[in-house]
Design a protein around this motif. Structure first.
Motif, PDB file in Angstrom:
ATOM      1  N   LEU A  54       1.202   9.483  10.133  1.00  0.00           N
ATOM      2  CA  LEU A  54       0.868   8.306   9.333  1.00  0.00           C
ATOM      3  C   LEU A  54       0.705   7.063  10.197  1.00  0.00           C
ATOM      4  O   LEU A  54      -0.187   6.239   9.974  1.00  0.00           O
ATOM      5  N   GLU A  55       1.567   6.912  11.204  1.00  0.00           N
ATOM      6  CA  GLU A  55       1.455   5.745  12.086  1.00  0.00           C
ATOM      7  C   GLU A  55       0.188   5.805  12.920  1.00  0.00           C
ATOM      8  O   GLU A  55      -0.425   4.768  13.214  1.00  0.00           O
ATOM      9  N   GLU A  81      -2.170  -0.418  12.188  1.00  0.00           N
ATOM     10  CA  GLU A  81      -1.809  -1.776  11.781  1.00  0.00           C
ATOM     11  C   GLU A  81      -0.378  -1.845  11.240  1.00  0.00           C
ATOM     12  O   GLU A  81       0.203  -2.935  11.123  1.00  0.00           O
ATOM     13  N   LEU A  82       0.225  -0.665  10.939  1.00  0.00           N
ATOM     14  CA  LEU A  82       1.593  -0.624  10.410  1.00  0.00           C
ATOM     15  C   LEU A  82       2.619  -0.294  11.492  1.00  0.00           C
ATOM     16  O   LEU A  82       3.782  -0.011  11.185  1.00  0.00           O
ATOM     17  N   ASP A  83       2.183  -0.323  12.763  1.00  0.00           N
ATOM     18  CA  ASP A  83       3.090   0.016  13.864  1.00  0.00           C
ATOM     19  C   ASP A  83       4.256  -0.968  13.918  1.00  0.00           C
ATOM     20  O   ASP A  83       4.108  -2.156  13.598  1.00  0.00           O
ATOM     21  N   ASP A  84       5.417  -0.450  14.319  1.00  0.00           N
ATOM     22  CA  ASP A  84       6.628  -1.270  14.426  1.00  0.00           C
ATOM     23  C   ASP A  84       7.383  -0.804  15.659  1.00  0.00           C
ATOM     24  O   ASP A  84       7.726   0.380  15.769  1.00  0.00           O
ATOM     25  N   ILE A 141       5.626   5.203   4.891  1.00  0.00           N
ATOM     26  CA  ILE A 141       6.062   4.998   6.278  1.00  0.00           C
ATOM     27  C   ILE A 141       7.451   4.363   6.310  1.00  0.00           C
ATOM     28  O   ILE A 141       8.339   4.796   7.057  1.00  0.00           O
ATOM     29  N   GLU A 142       7.648   3.342   5.509  1.00  0.00           N
ATOM     30  CA  GLU A 142       8.948   2.667   5.507  1.00  0.00           C
ATOM     31  C   GLU A 142      10.047   3.600   4.989  1.00  0.00           C
ATOM     32  O   GLU A 142      11.173   3.614   5.521  1.00  0.00           O
ATOM     33  N   ALA A 143       9.722   4.391   3.965  1.00  0.00           N
ATOM     34  CA  ALA A 143      10.708   5.338   3.445  1.00  0.00           C
ATOM     35  C   ALA A 143      11.083   6.376   4.499  1.00  0.00           C
ATOM     36  O   ALA A 143      12.261   6.728   4.656  1.00  0.00           O
ATOM     37  N   LEU A 144      10.068   6.864   5.229  1.00  0.00           N
ATOM     38  CA  LEU A 144      10.341   7.834   6.294  1.00  0.00           C
ATOM     39  C   LEU A 144      11.188   7.222   7.396  1.00  0.00           C
ATOM     40  O   LEU A 144      12.113   7.853   7.920  1.00  0.00           O
ATOM     41  N   SER A 189       0.834  -1.198   0.000  1.00  0.00           N
ATOM     42  CA  SER A 189       0.000   0.000   0.000  1.00  0.00           C
ATOM     43  C   SER A 189       0.870   1.249   0.000  1.00  0.00           C
ATOM     44  O   SER A 189       1.996   1.240   0.466  1.00  0.00           O
ATOM     45  N   SER A 190       0.311   2.360  -0.503  1.00  0.00           N
ATOM     46  CA  SER A 190       1.044   3.621  -0.570  1.00  0.00           C
ATOM     47  C   SER A 190       1.445   4.139   0.804  1.00  0.00           C
ATOM     48  O   SER A 190       2.587   4.549   0.983  1.00  0.00           O
TER      49      SER A 190
END
Length: 677
Positions: free
Chosen positions: A51-52, A57-60, A14-17, A8-9
């Motif tokens: 964004l987080e 659901e994309l939390d890390d 998020i990963e790029a940031l 997903s966009s």
């Protein structure tokens, strides 16, 4: 994280940031070499946080939003913090501060809250542990959970007590604060590093971090580091509120900022922000905001923590003093003295509370040292009323085809040749008599008392003559008439007539005064007289090469280069000729007769330390016997007189085959005897 989430966009962003922020953390905390301004970093982090929050659901757990900085460098031992060194939530607007106060009041169920407002120091956070009143460990913040053991380096900072003062001290005691560098210390350090051809620091915060994290404590000891304490861990028992603890820390030996204040409610928070902000530019150290803390410790405990920040504290940032933008072009401005100043034309950027489109680049050496090129992404800094400057370029963002910027060879205002003197950073227009940018100053100098001494021709009259395009250069003064001058503001016919007479009287002038009036760089009244006596006439002087000029008393290579450059510019020579054609008659001064003194016609250079007398005295005594004493060695030098620890002038003498005299030979010279080479 699900496969579909990765595709997903929001997930990609998020990963790029996260990757970008991790890279910046490493450069900031580990390498002490930040590549973007703090404001740009804050924007990236806030975007990631938002964004987080929108996509839980994309939390890390390894996201930079859950950490403070970066892991320790391998050069230092790692220290685990007993109590994590957390960062603070940030606010940028009054509304965000109002929301903070509202939330605190609702959580505590009170109508008003007492806070402390403290300057947010722009340095390196440090934790100090004392046992038995003695410093036993110092650690950096690191990633908040673990930092670097920098005890040996911290012990060299005089502002940090090695032994605490007083009785009944908590044991152990952990104190936290900020190591920083003063602005004056930063400037002096960078000047020293540049002189030694070492890499300089970007800003005082970067310099403080880099200095504290040296593997050799002796290097840290040589750096101008300072410290302010701002916290003791709650179990220390120094008091039941923040103000009491800070006062107690001051009593037992820690420096505490005098800007700290206790305030009530939202009005107090906003007033403290304004007051500390107004004091900011007058400080000798950098602060980038105000930290608000709930004053009472029991209430702090009740409020607790959220994510990586305490609920009871907030950092209110000042408008960014550094921002990222694009350098569109480099233009050149010409000042009243002919100095060429490169100016950065920027993509408009809001920094330091204003929109900035131009910034100073100082000189060509600075552009080369910082490797700044049109088209670069650059960091711009504006602090208070200081002229904005380009701090650095970001070569990693540069297109491969961007060429180095070149200083123009000709003045952009008048077209005269641009003069660059070896060993000097500034470039200057050589058209001192004709350049419009220098016109008013050149005319003021020409008419001054030590020069042509034109009584009544002051700055206001000159300004009107230039602005009304009546005078372009000094030669035009001699064509002015009463009617023209009487038309100026506050000039009647009688005053105009007196000025015309004064201009006419100035035509009869000594050669020395005429040379001084031309405004040649480095040539003062004494130097002009020496030149006049040595050459005897204007033609001989104008035809002299630098070597011949250096033979004149007190004329060194730099002055000689300026004189030669001035008369090499045809526009200047044309004005001199027009002055002569207008009837200005410089009275020839005879060159000093040869043979009247035993050392007449001999040129000497002194180098090294003389044991028999100071070099200044030796120079005077040689000159009294008719000798010329110059600052550089040429083939016309009769001899180089050498003392202890001679410099490069001795090497130059040997290279040119010039005689070398010792102090015994000097003694013979001073008796009027010329030793054999």
């Amino acid at each position: 994280m699900s496969r579909s989430g990765k595709e997903s966009s929001p997930a990609r962003r998020i990963e790029a940031l996260r990757e970008e922020i991790r890279a910046h953390n490493h450069r900031y905390y580990v390498l002490d070499d930040p590549s973007i301004p703090d404001a740009e970093y804050d924007r990236l982090l806030r975007e990631l946080e938002q964004l987080e929050a929108e996509h839980p659901e994309l939390d890390d757990p390894d996201s930079p939003t859950h950490r403070v900085g970066a892991r320790a460098d391998e050069g230092f031992a790692t220290v685990e913090h007993v109590v994590p060194m957390l960062s603070l939530a940030n606010a940028f607007e009054d509304d965000e501060v109002a929301e903070f106060d509202r939330r605190i009041r609702e959580l505590l169920d009170v109508e008003s809250v007492t806070y402390t407002a403290e300057p947010k120091l722009d340095g390196l956070a440090i934790s100090l542990r004392y046992e038995g009143g003695r410093l036993v460990r110092a650690a950096t913040r690191g990633d908040g959970q673990a930092g670097e053991d920098v005890t040996g380096n911290v012990r060299t900072i005089r502002a940090i007590p090695l032994t605490l003062v007083g009785d009944e001290l908590p044991d152990p005691l952990e104190v936290r604060g900020e190591v920083y560098m003063t602005r004056s210390g930063f400037r002096a350090l960078n000047e020293r590093l540049a002189a030694e051809d070492h890499k300089t620091f970007v800003n005082p915060r970067n310099a403080a971090a880099g200095s504290l994290r040296q593997l050799d404590p002796a290097v840290t000891a040589d750096r101008p580091l300072r410290f302010f304490a701002y916290q003791a861990l709650a179990e220390a028992g120094l008091g039941d509120n923040q103000s009491a603890v800070l006062e107690r820390l001051r009593e037992i030996g820690f420096p505490v900022s005098s800007l700290v204040r206790r305030v009530e409610g939202l009005d107090g928070l906003l007033a403290a922000y304004r007051d500390i902000g107004e004091a900011r530019d007058a400080l000798d150290f950098d602060i980038d905001g105000v930290v608000y803390k709930v004053e009472d410790f029991d209430r702090q405990q009740e409020l607790g923590f959220v994510s990586r920040s305490p609920r009871w504290a907030l950092a209110r940032k000042f408008p960014a003093q550094e921002e990222l933008t694009t350098l569109r072009a480099i233009d050149v401005q010409v000042g009243r003295t002919g100095k060429l100043t490169p100016v950065a034309r920027l993509e408009p950027v809001f920094v330091g509370g204003v929109t900035v489109t131009n910034a100073t680049l100082h000189n060509l050496d600075e552009i080369r040292r910082k490797d700044i090129r049109p088209g670069d992404a650059v960091i711009v800094r504006r602090a208070g009323d200081v002229i904005p400057e380009v701090v650095r370029a970001l070569p990693e963002k540069r297109r491969s085809d961007l060429p180095e910027w070149q200083l123009p060879e000709h003045c952009p205002v008048c077209g005269s040749h641009v003069e660059l003197v070896e060993g000097q950073a500034d470039a200057r227009c050589s058209g001192g008599l004709v350049c419009p940018a220098q016109r008013k100053r050149a005319l003021e100098h020409f008419a001054s008392r030590g020069a042509m001494d034109i009584e009544g021709l002051g700055t206001k009259i000159i300004a009107q003559l230039v602005e009304r395009q009546r005078v372009d250069d000094p030669a035009d003064l001699y064509s002015l008439d009463v009617e023209t001058l009487a038309g100026l503001d506050r000039m009647g016919e009688k005053s105009a007539a007196k000025l015309v007479e004064a201009i006419a009287r100035s035509k009869d002038v000594s050669l020395g005064r005429f040379l001084f009036a031309l405004g040649i760089r480095e040539v003062g009244e004494v130097g002009a007289r020496n030149l006049a006596r040595h050459f005897g006439g204007l033609d001989a002087l104008m035809a002299a090469d630098p070597e011949a000029l250096e033979a004149v008393e007190d004329v060194g290579p730099i002055m000689a280069a300026h004189i030669h450059e001035f008369f090499s510019e045809q526009r200047n020579r044309a004005v001199v000729q027009r002055l002569l054609d207008a009837g200005v008659t410089p009275q020839a001064e005879s060159a000093e007769p040869a043979g009247e003194q035993p050392l007449s016609g001999c040129s000497f250079v002194l180098t090294g330390s003389l044991s028999s007398m100071p070099r200044s005295e030796a120079k005077k005594r040689l000159q009294a016997l008719g000798a010329k004493v110059t600052g550089s060695v040429s083939k016309n030098t009769r001899a180089v007189i050498v003392g202890d620890s001679p410099g490069s002038k001795l090497d130059k003498a040997r290279e040119l085959g010039v005689a070398v005299f010792d102090e015994d030979a000097l003694a013979a010279l001073l008796e009027g005897r010329l030793p054999e080479a």
